[in-house]
Design a protein around this motif. Structure first.
Motif, mmCIF file in Angstrom:
data_model
loop_
_atom_site.group_PDB
_atom_site.id
_atom_site.type_symbol
_atom_site.label_atom_id
_atom_site.label_comp_id
_atom_site.label_asym_id
_atom_site.label_seq_id
_atom_site.Cartn_x
_atom_site.Cartn_y
_atom_site.Cartn_z
ATOM 1 N N ASP A 248 -34.235 -45.157 -12.606
ATOM 2 C CA ASP A 248 -33.351 -46.313 -12.361
ATOM 3 C C ASP A 248 -32.636 -46.646 -13.665
ATOM 4 O OD1 ASP A 248 -34.325 -46.477 -9.801
ATOM 5 O OD2 ASP A 248 -36.050 -47.693 -10.452
ATOM 6 N N ASP A 249 -31.506 -47.192 -13.542
ATOM 7 C CA ASP A 249 -30.701 -47.661 -14.681
ATOM 8 C C ASP A 249 -30.537 -46.569 -15.742
ATOM 9 O OD1 ASP A 249 -30.859 -50.085 -13.381
ATOM 10 O OD2 ASP A 249 -32.649 -50.709 -14.546
ATOM 11 N N ILE A 250 -30.295 -45.370 -15.310
ATOM 12 C CA ILE A 250 -30.102 -44.282 -16.285
ATOM 13 C C ILE A 250 -28.743 -44.454 -16.963
ATOM 14 C CG2 ILE A 250 -29.180 -42.612 -14.563
ATOM 15 C CD1 ILE A 250 -30.755 -40.483 -16.183
ATOM 16 N N ASP A 251 -28.737 -44.318 -18.286
ATOM 17 C CA ASP A 251 -27.458 -44.600 -18.954
ATOM 18 C C ASP A 251 -26.531 -43.398 -18.835
ATOM 19 O OD1 ASP A 251 -27.553 -43.307 -22.046
ATOM 20 O OD2 ASP A 251 -29.467 -43.567 -20.966
ATOM 21 N N PRO A 252 -25.221 -43.637 -18.836
ATOM 22 C CA PRO A 252 -24.248 -42.542 -18.605
ATOM 23 C C PRO A 252 -24.379 -41.424 -19.624
ATOM 24 C CG PRO A 252 -23.165 -44.683 -18.628
ATOM 25 C CD PRO A 252 -24.573 -44.948 -19.019
ATOM 26 N N LYS A 253 -24.761 -41.737 -20.871
ATOM 27 C CA LYS A 253 -24.848 -40.694 -21.894
ATOM 28 C C LYS A 253 -25.950 -39.673 -21.531
ATOM 29 C CE LYS A 253 -25.538 -40.156 -26.819
ATOM 30 N NZ LYS A 253 -26.847 -40.335 -27.306
ATOM 31 N N THR A 254 -27.125 -40.227 -21.128
ATOM 32 C CA THR A 254 -28.236 -39.333 -20.729
ATOM 33 C C THR A 254 -27.836 -38.520 -19.504
ATOM 34 O OG1 THR A 254 -29.634 -41.181 -21.385
ATOM 35 C CG2 THR A 254 -30.733 -39.305 -20.362
ATOM 36 N N THR A 255 -27.191 -39.211 -18.541
ATOM 37 C CA THR A 255 -26.759 -38.492 -17.325
ATOM 38 C C THR A 255 -25.873 -37.315 -17.710
ATOM 39 O OG1 THR A 255 -26.683 -40.630 -16.253
ATOM 40 C CG2 THR A 255 -25.743 -38.781 -15.022
ATOM 41 N N ARG A 256 -24.907 -37.588 -18.625
ATOM 42 C CA ARG A 256 -23.991 -36.511 -19.027
ATOM 43 C C ARG A 256 -24.776 -35.354 -19.675
ATOM 44 N NH1 ARG A 256 -20.425 -39.259 -22.056
ATOM 45 N NH2 ARG A 256 -19.658 -40.325 -20.234
ATOM 46 N N GLU A 257 -25.742 -35.724 -20.514
ATOM 47 C CA GLU A 257 -26.551 -34.690 -21.191
ATOM 48 C C GLU A 257 -27.288 -33.818 -20.160
ATOM 49 O OE1 GLU A 257 -29.308 -36.350 -23.989
ATOM 50 O OE2 GLU A 257 -27.670 -36.972 -25.317
ATOM 51 N N PHE A 258 -27.903 -34.549 -19.175
ATOM 52 C CA PHE A 258 -28.658 -33.820 -18.129
ATOM 53 C C PHE A 258 -27.730 -32.904 -17.322
ATOM 54 C CE2 PHE A 258 -32.713 -36.608 -17.468
ATOM 55 C CZ PHE A 258 -33.036 -36.399 -18.811
ATOM 56 N N VAL A 259 -26.573 -33.444 -16.964
ATOM 57 C CA VAL A 259 -25.638 -32.638 -16.154
ATOM 58 C C VAL A 259 -25.154 -31.433 -16.960
ATOM 59 C CG1 VAL A 259 -23.388 -32.637 -14.974
ATOM 60 C CG2 VAL A 259 -24.952 -34.572 -14.694
ATOM 61 N N SER A 260 -24.948 -31.655 -18.276
ATOM 62 C CA SER A 260 -24.507 -30.515 -19.102
ATOM 63 C C SER A 260 -25.620 -29.456 -19.171
ATOM 64 C CB SER A 260 -24.102 -31.026 -20.479
ATOM 65 O OG SER A 260 -24.523 -30.173 -21.472
ATOM 66 N N ASP A 261 -26.881 -29.920 -19.233
ATOM 67 C CA ASP A 261 -28.009 -28.962 -19.216
ATOM 68 C C ASP A 261 -28.037 -28.187 -17.888
ATOM 69 O OD1 ASP A 261 -28.747 -29.660 -21.680
ATOM 70 O OD2 ASP A 261 -30.427 -30.964 -21.109
#
Ligand code: ADP
Length: 445
Positions: A248-261
């Motif tokens: 929950d409440d995942i920040d956009p920066k982490t999301t971007r990192e995960f998606v890039s992975d």
């Protein structure tokens, strides 16, 4: 054959002996009658009385008309009758006649000759012999031969039975082994003792099964390695997506990192599947028709492409190439070979220099890719071209390797009749050498 041939030959010999002896007896009798102007019962009897005992069964003397003047048969003699036997008729026509038969355990032979006075036929002498002595000898020979051939027959039969039992037993073993292997028991071997052809077939079958087992093992390992390689990035993607979805409440920066992975793992999956497809194509043996390729422009293209990567990693990439290095194959295959080897050298050289050389030596085109990195441990060198074989799994993965690059190089080169080998430089670092037969002509670029 064993029975009939010797018998026929002996019979023929007896016939000839009979002909000679009977005809000479007849000649003696004709000679004793030769002085007579005309034949009569009296003068014939007188002349025949002088002839020595011949041991013949019957002697007849006839006049020119075939009427019997003299007959040695005591009872039922034919004196006074006409005796128109074939032989007598022949003799009265002026010929010598002879007939011999063998049946019912006896030789029967007849001979006759004309009696002449001043070239006129005045009568005929006819002799008949009935002989059981020689026939007995012949019968003895026949029964001996029969016994002998029966004995030979029994021995031959026993030997062929023995041989066929031995043979079928050995073929049976081979059949059992073939069936077992067909059912999938690749470790089963045919145990056939001896050195004959069947034992040799057994050995050939065993070595075929060895190869089958090796291929089957390699196939199983390949499938399991491939699924493992595919599973790792898929598991990472799954983990990353779960993390995004469940946090929950995942920040956009982490999301971007995960998606890039997730993107890099997908890229890795693409690389693996591309390499697998390439290998499957190589395995299928269906090659693109080979032309001739000038290696220099291909090498230059790879170097242009790799120089950026090398720069990024701080690797000094240099190359030296001769002109006119033409090899057999396709441009894409050659690109793949040079690319994979240079990519590895840059990847594993840990920032040291990499040198690529392309030259003509003797009738060969030689490509060498050497680096000054840590090299390859001696014990890993023989297995380096195996599929998914890596010296350092983690390092290879981190560097984006699939473990298939060198297999693709070796399979591609071998399919076009070339060779590839890996070694360590004495000064440190690895060196890969590829050799092709040099082709004539410009080649496609
Ligand atoms: P990868 O995709 O892992 O690079 P390769 O088949 O190209 O797979 O190479 C197999 C393994 O060989 C690599 O994982 C690495 O451990 C070793 N290797 C290949 N080239 C070199 C090199 N130039 N120096 C040291 N190790 C190397």
């Amino acid at each position: 054959m064993m029975n009939t041939y010797p018998l026929l030959v002996s019979q023929d010999l007896v016939f000839r002996a009979k002909e000679t002896s009977l005809q000479s007896s007849v000649s003696v009798m004709v000679y004793s009658l030769s002085g007579l102007e005309q034949l009569s019962e009296e003068n014939v009897a007188a002349a025949m009385a002088v002839v020595e005992e011949t041991g013949l069964s019957r002697i007849l003397v006839t006049d020119a008309a075939g009427r019997v003047l003299y007959d040695t048969r005591e009872t039922n003699g034919a004196v006074g009758d006409y005796a128109l036997y074939t032989e007598i008729v022949q003799a009265l026509l002026g010929y010598d006649a002879f007939t011999c038969t063998y049946h019912d355990g006896a030789f029967r032979s007849w001979a006759s000759s004309p009696v002449l006075y001043q070239n006129q036929i005045i009568g005929a002498v006819y002799a008949y012999e009935y002989d059981t002595e020689q026939a007995e000898l012949l019968e003895g020979l026949q029964s001996n031969l029969l016994r002998l051939s029966a004995a030979v027959g029994v021995v031959v039969l026993a030997l062929s039975l023995l041989l066929s039992v031995m043979l079928t037993k050995r073929i049976g073993r081979l059949l059992t082994a073939i069936r077992q292997v067909r059912e999938g028991a690749y470790s089963h071997r045919a145990e056939i003792p001896g050195h004959d052809e069947i034992a040799q077939i057994g050995e050939e079958f065993n070595s075929l099964t060895d190869r089958l087992q090796t291929t089957e093992n390699a196939r199983r390992r390949f499938v399991s390695d491939a699924s493992h390689e595919l599973k790792t990035p898929l598991a990472a993607i799954r983990l990353l997506t779960d993390s995004i979805l469940q946090t929950d409440d995942i920040d956009p920066k982490t999301t971007r990192e995960f998606v890039s992975d997730i993107g890099s793992e997908a890229e890795r999956l693409t690389r693996i599947t591309e390499d697998l497809l390439r290998l499957t194509r190589l395995d299928s043996g269906v090659l693109e028709p080979a032309g001739t390729v000038d290696a220099l422009p291909v090498l230059e293209q790879v170097m242009r492409m790799m120089s950026l990567v090398a720069q990024e990693k701080g690797v000094e990439l240099t190359y030296h190439a001769e002109e006119g290095c033409v090899v057999r194959g396709t441009r894409d295959e050659l690109y793949q070979v040079i690319y994979n080897l240079t990519d590895n050298a840059v990847k594993y050289s840990a920032g040291a220099a990499v040198q690529v050389r392309l030259e003509k030596r003797g009738g060969q085109v030689v490509l060498t890719v050497e680096d000054r990195g840590p090299g390859i441990p001696e014990e890993d060198l023989p297995r380096i071209f195996e599929r998914f074989y890596r010296v350092d799994k983690a390092r290879s993965r981190a560097a984006g390797g699939t473990g298939l690059g060198l297999s693709i190089v070796s399979d591609t080169v071998r399919r076009r009749g070339g060779t590839v080998e890996a070694a360590n430089r004495p000064e440190g670092g690895a060196v890969f050498t590829v050799r092709w037969d040099a082709e004539k002509g410009g080649g496609q670029t």
